[in-house]
Design an enzyme around this catalytic site. Structure first.
Site, PDB file in Angstrom:
ATOM      1  N   CYS A 115      -5.323  -2.193   6.668  1.00  0.00           N
ATOM      2  CA  CYS A 115      -6.066  -0.931   6.593  1.00  0.00           C
ATOM      3  C   CYS A 115      -7.496  -1.095   6.109  1.00  0.00           C
ATOM      4  O   CYS A 115      -8.392  -0.403   6.583  1.00  0.00           O
ATOM      5  CB  CYS A 115      -5.317   0.049   5.694  1.00  0.00           C
ATOM      6  SG  CYS A 115      -4.910  -0.597   4.060  1.00  0.00           S
ATOM      7  N   CYS A 147       0.837  -1.199   0.000  1.00  0.00           N
ATOM      8  CA  CYS A 147       0.000   0.000   0.000  1.00  0.00           C
ATOM      9  C   CYS A 147       0.875   1.254   0.000  1.00  0.00           C
ATOM     10  O   CYS A 147       0.566   2.243  -0.667  1.00  0.00           O
ATOM     11  CB  CYS A 147      -0.931   0.001   1.214  1.00  0.00           C
ATOM     12  SG  CYS A 147      -2.052   1.419   1.270  1.00  0.00           S
TER      13      CYS A 147
END
Length: 377
Positions: free
Chosen positions: A204, A107
């Protein structure tokens, strides 16, 4: 300078904005939208499957309120498709192989320091900034990240896939502040939305939900036996070997076993083909330990060292660094000879590589692990 700051609605990004403004920068906050469960289900070809919860909307409302109080504009940028293509699809592929991936590292390299950086350049920003607890350092004329002041909150492990070109234009305002100081500052500034807000944990896009039920939306459960590696006896049933990781002791559901003492059980081997999970009793069991590993997808800032070089390696977040001898093979792979025992080095996880001064040199994905010359995973 004109700075685009990753702005999540948490205390770290809020204090980052405050500190950047205090230094005189022109700051714009950017809330990144990376996850849309319903749209992602469409990508799977099954719009009715999967999980529909998402904690991002509450975070976005907090971010809006905080941006107003701090006095910065806030933009919202959609990276849902990029996240699916560059992070989540690879995450699922790794699980299907029986490995344990770390999507938070991808990410960062593929989204926060990728399309986000491109967006900043396209819109005239001179720098980007992130609320990571990391310090920027220069080594041999090249930009690196390094361990920050707050070593307990050090997030450099998650930056192990960053290139020098991604680090150089980034500011890390939290490099010289402790988390406790950040919370105290947020209270003094009246930033009630984030002063006592828990930081994000786990992956996340999952938020504060249980990992296994979430993953079952995308990978089918396949129950099988949990086997004592010493006796071959079945001690219980697992919900699918893909959902477990090496070294895991929680969530096995086998508890105490008659006649086996009080020691806890740990996963030391996953047999994806036979759908068997092998466990050993006691965290000191030698089957959990390794003395050599090989990494792939190697990221290294600067020229590869010739021969072997001593480095310090973290094989997972929050673990203490282990001295290792590093040698690159030139094909995106490298060998690590562990100079101390490493517990549960896990294929699919990242090995983050540092020098002795806490400067991050790079990293790679653990592919193979050996103990005493025997390949164990």
């Amino acid at each position: 300078m004109k700075v685009l700051l990753g702005f999540s609605g948490g205390v770290d990004s809020a204090i980052s904005a405050y500190l950047l403004k205090k230094e005189g920068h022109e700051v714009t906050g950017a809330f990144m939208r990376n996850w849309d469960a319903l749209l992602n289900n469409d990508y799977l070809g099954n719009p009715t499957a999967g999980d529909s919860q998402c904690p991002q909307e509450k975070d976005y409302q907090d971010a809006l309120s905080l941006a107003r109080k701090i006095g910065i504009p806030l933009v919202r940028i959609d990276f849902v498709k990029e996240y699916w293509d560059e992070v989540f699809s690879l995450f699922l592929d790794e699980f299907r192989r029986g490995r344990t991936p770390n999507p938070d590292i991808l990410c960062n390299s593929k989204i926060k320091f990728g399309p986000f950086l491109d967006y900043a350049k396209e819109h005239g920003f001179e720098r980007i900034a992130m609320g990571h607890y990391a310090r920027k350092a220069v080594l041999d004329g090249l930009a690196h990240v390094a361990v920050p002041k707050d070593k307990d909150k050090d997030q450099t492990y998650f930056l192990a896939d960053l290139k020098e070109s991604q680090i150089a234009p980034c500011l890390f305002p939290m490099e010289g502040i402790l988390k406790t100081e950040a919370r105290e500052l947020a209270r003094s500034l009246g930033l009630s939305e984030c002063a006592d807000k828990h930081g994000s944990t786990g992956i996340c896009f999952i938020g504060e939900r249980n990992f296994r039920p979430f993953l079952e939306n995308y990978l089918p459960a396949n129950p099988g036996k949990i086997v004592d590696g010493d006796t071959g006896e079945a001690l219980g049933m697992h919900e699918g070997v893909l959902f477990y990781t090496l070294g895991q002791r929680k969530g096995l559901g086998i508890g105490g076993v008659s006649g086996r003492g009080e020691g806890r059980w740990y996963v030391y081997r996953k047999d994806v083909k036979e759908n068997m999970l092998y466990v050993a009793q006691g965290e000191g069991d030698e089957r959990l330990l390794s003395d050599e590993s090989e990494i792939e997808s190697l990221n290294w800032i600067g020229p590869f060292p010739e021969g072997e070089r001593e480095v310090v390696v973290r094989f997972r977040y929050r673990m203490k660094g282990v001295p290792c001898l590093f040698s690159a093979s030139g094909d995106g792979r490298a060998r690590l000879r562990h100079l101390g025992p490493v517990k549960a080095a896990t294929p699919g996880q990242w090995a983050a590589i540092y020098n002795r001064d806490g400067v991050l040199l790079g990293g790679g994905i653990i592919d193979k692990v050996w103990r005493k010359g025997d390949l164990i995973s």
